[in-house]
Structures are given as structure tokens and as C-alpha cells.
Motif scaffolding. Structure first.
Motif, PDB file in Angstrom:
ATOM      1  N   GLN A 167       0.805  -1.222   0.000  1.00  0.00           N
ATOM      2  CA  GLN A 167       0.000   0.000   0.000  1.00  0.00           C
ATOM      3  C   GLN A 167       0.840   1.274   0.000  1.00  0.00           C
ATOM      4  O   GLN A 167       0.408   2.284  -0.508  1.00  0.00           O
ATOM      5  N   ILE A 201     -13.403 -10.418   8.781  1.00  0.00           N
ATOM      6  CA  ILE A 201     -13.378  -9.840   7.425  1.00  0.00           C
ATOM      7  C   ILE A 201     -14.570  -8.925   7.142  1.00  0.00           C
ATOM      8  O   ILE A 201     -14.384  -7.803   6.657  1.00  0.00           O
ATOM      9  N   PRO A 202     -15.797  -9.357   7.437  1.00  0.00           N
ATOM     10  CA  PRO A 202     -16.917  -8.465   7.118  1.00  0.00           C
ATOM     11  C   PRO A 202     -16.772  -7.088   7.773  1.00  0.00           C
ATOM     12  O   PRO A 202     -17.023  -6.068   7.135  1.00  0.00           O
ATOM     13  N   ALA A 211     -13.904  -5.128   6.105  1.00  0.00           N
ATOM     14  CA  ALA A 211     -14.260  -4.664   4.761  1.00  0.00           C
ATOM     15  C   ALA A 211     -15.059  -3.361   4.815  1.00  0.00           C
ATOM     16  O   ALA A 211     -15.153  -2.651   3.821  1.00  0.00           O
ATOM     17  N   ARG A 212     -15.640  -3.078   5.972  1.00  0.00           N
ATOM     18  CA  ARG A 212     -16.406  -1.832   6.103  1.00  0.00           C
ATOM     19  C   ARG A 212     -15.533  -0.656   6.497  1.00  0.00           C
ATOM     20  O   ARG A 212     -16.009   0.468   6.571  1.00  0.00           O
ATOM     21  N   ALA A 223     -12.905   2.124   5.812  1.00  0.00           N
ATOM     22  CA  ALA A 223     -12.231   2.850   4.737  1.00  0.00           C
ATOM     23  C   ALA A 223     -10.729   2.775   4.989  1.00  0.00           C
ATOM     24  O   ALA A 223     -10.283   2.651   6.121  1.00  0.00           O
ATOM     25  N   ASN A 224      -9.957   2.818   3.923  1.00  0.00           N
ATOM     26  CA  ASN A 224      -8.497   2.846   4.004  1.00  0.00           C
ATOM     27  C   ASN A 224      -7.879   1.549   4.522  1.00  0.00           C
ATOM     28  O   ASN A 224      -6.732   1.534   4.922  1.00  0.00           O
ATOM     29  N   VAL A 225      -8.664   0.489   4.536  1.00  0.00           N
ATOM     30  CA  VAL A 225      -8.118  -0.819   4.876  1.00  0.00           C
ATOM     31  C   VAL A 225      -8.087  -1.676   3.611  1.00  0.00           C
ATOM     32  O   VAL A 225      -9.118  -1.933   3.008  1.00  0.00           O
ATOM     33  N   ALA A 226      -6.889  -2.076   3.209  1.00  0.00           N
ATOM     34  CA  ALA A 226      -6.740  -2.957   2.048  1.00  0.00           C
ATOM     35  C   ALA A 226      -6.621  -4.391   2.548  1.00  0.00           C
ATOM     36  O   ALA A 226      -5.772  -4.691   3.390  1.00  0.00           O
ATOM     37  N   ILE A 227      -7.482  -5.252   2.033  1.00  0.00           N
ATOM     38  CA  ILE A 227      -7.534  -6.649   2.462  1.00  0.00           C
ATOM     39  C   ILE A 227      -6.760  -7.517   1.480  1.00  0.00           C
ATOM     40  O   ILE A 227      -6.881  -7.337   0.261  1.00  0.00           O
ATOM     41  N   VAL A 239      -4.092   2.106   5.781  1.00  0.00           N
ATOM     42  CA  VAL A 239      -3.379   3.317   5.371  1.00  0.00           C
ATOM     43  C   VAL A 239      -3.772   4.443   6.324  1.00  0.00           C
ATOM     44  O   VAL A 239      -4.959   4.696   6.540  1.00  0.00           O
ATOM     45  N   LEU A 266      -4.022   8.159   7.136  1.00  0.00           N
ATOM     46  CA  LEU A 266      -4.018   9.444   6.442  1.00  0.00           C
ATOM     47  C   LEU A 266      -3.644  10.541   7.422  1.00  0.00           C
ATOM     48  O   LEU A 266      -4.089  10.544   8.563  1.00  0.00           O
TER      49      LEU A 266
END
Lengths: 356, 356
Positions: B281, B322-323, B326-327, B329-333, B353, B355
Motif C-alpha cells: 500500500q 473480514i466483514p 471490509a467496512r 475505509a483505508n483498509v486494504a484486504i 493506510v 491518512l
């Protein structure tokens, strides 16, 4: 779809080009398996997919086998034959749905749809003969551009008319295909919004990118685009209106002309879009994963951007530039694994991250 | 290797786990094809590779066929049997080379190598019997940790000793394997440097990440790490010294303890490393692509970082999160496509990430 698709499920992708390739990688990243339906062998998507079913879109048995081997179906291109969709949609959900395909497969239907939503397009007239073309030119005026209603991409199936004198040649170029004459729009620049709508109706947009074309082919997309705050809001609202009207599930690309009178919709593409490739470097969830998330019934990424990016397509002999590009810090290279370099062929792209 | 490997060439990867999977995707991004050698079926890397040769490391015919089908060979784990390397290296170049494997496959050889370079490690003694262990404990003192010299990972093959009373049990835990007793180091935190050396000798380092382990397994890596400017410089110089001494080609992971007396090398891994996953990332060229670039004789990325990132491993039942993740923001799975969830098994990771 009410339940999110569990990791380990299989995403079926129609089309094995670079968009299918990058969708496949994104699906794998979320723990899905992928199956590609593509008539061509050694296609870009097959290199990074679990399964590749090599068959034609008229092969009902193969389509059936494909659908039965996957949990949900999506696609990388909008010109899927209706007969194939008829076979597939009886067996598995297809996202985005039929309505999005119906609308985007034909330029006239698309423009009627957009103007019906109260959005602005370039002036346009249906053209089915040279007489039609001359009448349309009288109304719209020259310069104008004649396009086939279906199957055009990257500037193919288009003819520019500087004056009525070009009508005979332009109509001949269409080879009898139903066409549309579009008036020229005085625009300062073109932007596109890559937007997504989830299975539950939530909408998320990436920051609009500014596009530069050459010879009908996208060359660069730059984020941020030159847009005022209100133009940015307009772009997002407009994309949301399109998505909701189509009861859309997935990523859509909306190309917009920026004019002093506001934003004019050029065209929509019911799929991930070349002008959204920059999201691979600038966002936690890129457009490919966003599309897979929508199709799989997962929550969407919020589209937040944490870097400025310039995306540049590598076309044909641009491949010769790879050694030099690889020596550039902050340049991410994405090649498509195409065996043959051809003029005008999209071979890859680079995302240049602009550090502040 | 003098000429960079051209797109379309085939990268052979020994090992089909998550590191092989992410290496395969990175290779595809540069237009390479990939072939995985892995005894297990349905392995994570095979989902995103062109070819998977399923065979054992004692299958000489399969190893030969594999080597002959690729242009260069690399690996995702250091414990490749010597006999397999003997077969492979006669046919194709292997990067990183034999010396890196020889050194890193055995903890004693590795520590001798590191101290031979003038670097600091924890105090250590070779242990081949309970008597050895008691003698070593007398010299080093307790607490201490006993580890098998070979094949340990994620806390496996290790026993902690609080006092000499633990010696009998600890030695029994090693099941007779040649082992090493390591003294405890008083450190404030652990960092790792992911560094790379190209075919032409150029060296590039990613920003050191700060690691948190639990039960012997890496849980999180955070960039930037808590390091002074001079510690950062030390870390980079030290990694460079290791790379040059090994005439290394590829990415290496160097784990370091941060102490008031300076940096102490914990261990090295001659491959991409879990503590470098954050680079997916935060960097234009991540550790996986960096490794492929080195192995393919391409120029390296410069390791520049354009975002702060917290990488968290998803272990065993973390998959249930995971669910919710996944909600965010700024989290890459990043999931690995492993069919079975097991306690302690690395199922995936997320990059958050941060910010500013």
C-alpha cells in the motif's frame, strides 16, 4: 443477493483481456477463485486466474458449464451477445445487470437514457442512411462526428465531418451500420468519474480523473482533475443518478466534458474503465477490487485517495520504453502479458505517483 | 545475468504459499509468466499463476522439467532441500543464490556469518546435548531461548528457559535436533528492514517497519517505526553489508532488536518477508515486485514510501473479522485463498493506510 459471497467462492468473468486480468487479481486478493470465459487462448486474464474456459459465445454447452462452475458472473466488456446472456442469466446472477448492458450497448439508447434522466449530452441524431446524415448535419451543424451505434471502442467505428462535403465518405465508413451523429461540444477538458454501487444500493465514487486522448485512444489520466468544488459535486451526483436509475451493481465509468455551461456526459461504460487504473496506486481499494466487492455483495471501499497519480497507457511500441520507465522512482508498471505488440494496442500502463 | 529478462519470460517460483502467490501477481504485473513448484494441490500461488507443477522436492524428473520450462528460478522459503537445488542450479540461474540459502538455513551458520561481518547478535552457543545446554546456560545465563538450528518458523521449534531447571524439558522439546541457545536481549522494540540488491549490485531499502509478535507469530508491522535518524541509517547500512557479503540478488528480510547500545540482528530471511507486506500500500514498487525485478535483472524501485501503513496479519479465526474490516475505509484486504482455517495459520493480512 443478501449474503456477501464467502472467500473461496468463484467469480466468473466474461472476457479475458487486461480488464479481466486486473479483476481476477483483485478477486484473488479477496480470497475468491476466478474463472475466465474467453474464446482466445493464452489471454491476459488466464495468466492470473484459476480457470480459463476457452470457447465461443455461441457455444451454449460451454456457457452452461461455465455458469454452473461459478457463483456469480461479471464481465470486462459490454458487447456480450444477448443470446449468451440469455443462457447465463438463467443459471447465475450477472452483475452489472441486463439493463446496464442494454443501455450501454447502443449509443442512441444510451443517450436517450441519459437525457431522460435530465443529464446533458452532445446534440445527437440517429443516422441510418446518407439522407439521414445530411438531414442530421443540417440540424446539428458541422463539425460533427459520426459513430456506429454499437461495437465502437478506442476510436474505432468513427468518422469526423468538417462539413457536409464529408457526408458521403463518412457514411461509407460506417459500412451501413446504424449510426449516430454527434455535434461537437466546446469543452475545456474531459474528466471521468469511476463510481460504484453495491448490492445494498450504497454508492461510492473515486475522485474524478482528467483524461487526455490521442487518435481516439486514452493516453493519460491525472488525479486530481482540474475541477471546481461544485463541478466535483455535480460529477458525483450525476454518476449516482445513473447508477440508481439502472439499479446498478458494480463499477461504472462515466466520461464527462467540462464546459462553462456545466458537465456534459460523453459516454458510460458498465465496467471497470481505463481511466480508473490510477486507483491501483492512489487508493486502499482500487476500481477492480471495488467492482469485485460490489459483485460479491461486500461493502464498498469509500473511494478515498491518498496520493496524486498520473496514469499513462503504454500503447504499441511504448513497450520499448519499459527499461527507462523501470528506472523511474515512483512509477508503478502494469503490463498485460500480451504476446504480440501491435500499433494502437494497449500493452500496459504506468501509474506515476506524484509526491508533494 | 547481464540482460534484463523480457516480458513474456517465465519466472519459476519454488513454494506455493502466500509469498509465492504475491510474488506471482507481482511477476504478472511486469508481464512475466509464472510457474509454481509445490507438492501441495490447490495451493495459494497456483490460483494466480500460469503453471503449477505439483511434485515433491525429491522428484528429479519433475524438478528437471520445471527448470527447463522457466527462465530463472526463485523461491518463497529458505528450507529447500540441497538435493533439489543441485538439480535445479545446473539448468537455470537461482536467485538469491546458494550462499544465501546455506547461511540462512542454519541458525549457527547465520550467526557466525553476521558476527563475522562485525554485526551484533544475541549471545549464542551451539547445543547438541543436554550437557551442551547446561554449559551454554552457565555462560549465557537465564532467561534464554533454545531453538533448533533448522526448519523453525513462526515460533515453532523453540523453547524458553527461565532457569537451569527448564533444561531437561527444553532439550527434550528439540527432539535431538542440533540447536542453538540464544541469550535474551533487553530491547525496546523490534524492527525489520526489507532490503534488495539488484543483479548489478545496486541496493535499495524500504523504510524499516516496527514489528509486534504474539506467541511467536508476527501480528503487526507499522511504518514509520520508532527509530532515530541515526538508527535508520545504521539499519540500512547493516542490511547493505549483509547483501553485499552474500553477493545477493533479490529481497531480504532483516529483523533487528532496537537497544540503547544499538541495533542487534535477530535473524535474516533470504526472501520476501511478512514484515514487508505493508509495501503493497505504501510504495510504487512493493517488496514482491522488487524481488521479481532483482531476480529478472531489472532496475530496482527506490523503496520510497508515500503513506503511513499498519499491516496486521489475519491468523486463524481472524477470518471472522473480514466483514467488519471490509467496512473500514483505508483498509486494504489481502487474503491468501487457503481453503481451511486453522489456529495459528496465516490466512491473510490487512494494510491500514493512515491518512495525515
Amino acid at each position: 443477493m443478501t449474503e456477501p459471497l464467502a472467500p473461496g467462492s468463484v467469480i466468473g468473468i466474461l472476457g479475458g483481456g487486461q480488464l479481466g486480468r486486473m479483476l481476477s487479481v483483485a478477486a484473488a486478493r479477496l480470497g475468491f477463485k476466478t474463472a475466465i470465459f474467453e474464446p482466445g487462448g493464452d489471454c491476459p486474464a488466464s495468466h492470473v486466474a484459476n480457470f480459463h474456459l476457452q470457447a465461443g459465445y455461441d457455444d451454449t454447452a460451454a456457457l452452461t458449464r461455465f455458469a454452473e462452475s461459478v457463483d456469480v458472473i461479471t464481465y470486462e466488456f459490454e458487447n456480450i451477445p444477448t443470446s449468451a446472456l440469455d443462457v447465463l442469466e438463467k443459471l447465475r446472477p450477472i452483475h452489472p445487470g441486463r439493463e446496464a448492458l442494454r443501455v450501454s450497448q447502443d449509443r442512441i439508447i444510451e443517450k436517450d437514457f441519459l437525457t431522460g434522466l435530465g443529464l446533458t449530452t452532445a446534440p445527437y441524431r440517429a443516422v441510418n442512411s446518407e439522407d439521414d446524415l445530411r438531414a442530421a448535419l443540417d440540424e446539428i451543424g458541422a463539425p460533427a462526428i459520426l459513430k456506429t451505434c454499437r461495437f465502437g471502442y478506442d476510436g474505432k467505428g468513427q468518422a469526423r465531418l468538417s462539413s457536409a462535403e464529408d457526408a458521403t465518405q463518412a457514411w461509407a465508413d460506417m459500412q451501413g451500420a446504424p449510426s449516430v451523429l454527434e455535434g461537437f461540444v466546446e469543452f475545456s477538458h474531459e474528466v471521468s468519474v469511476i463510481a460504484a454501487r453495491g448490492a445494498n444500493g450504497e454508492v461510492a465514487c473515486f475522485d474524478p480523473g482528467e483524461n487526455v486522448h490521442r487518435e481516439g485512444i486514452l493516453r493519460t489520466t491525472t488525479v486530481p482533475a482540474r475541477l471546481s468544488a461544485s463541478q466535483r459535486t455535480d460529477a458525483v451526483l450525476l454518476a449516482g443518478r445513473i447508477l440508481n436509475a439502472l439499479d446498478y451493481v458494480g463499477v461504472i465509468g462515466v466520461e464527462l466534458f467540462v464546459t462553462p455551461q456545466g458537465l456534459i456526459v460523453n459516454e458510460i461504460a458498465p465496467r471497470v474503465h481505463n481511466s480508473g487504473h490510477w486507483t491501483q496506486q492512489g487508493c486502499a481499494v482500487d476500481q477492480f477490487e471495488q467492482h469485485i466487492r460490489a459483485v460479491a455483495g461486500w461493502p464498498l471501499g469509500d473511494g478515498g485517495r491518498y496520493a496524486d497519480v498520473v496514469m499513462e497507457n503504454l500503447i504499441g511500441d511504448d513497450m520499448d520504453r519499459i527499461p527507462g520507465l523501470a528506472r523511474n522512482a515512483n512509477v508503478a508498471i502494469h503490463l498485460y502479458g500480451k504476446a504480440d505488440v501491435k500499433p494502437g494496442r494497449k500493452m500496459g500502463h504506468v501509474n506515476r505517483v506524484i509526491l508533494s
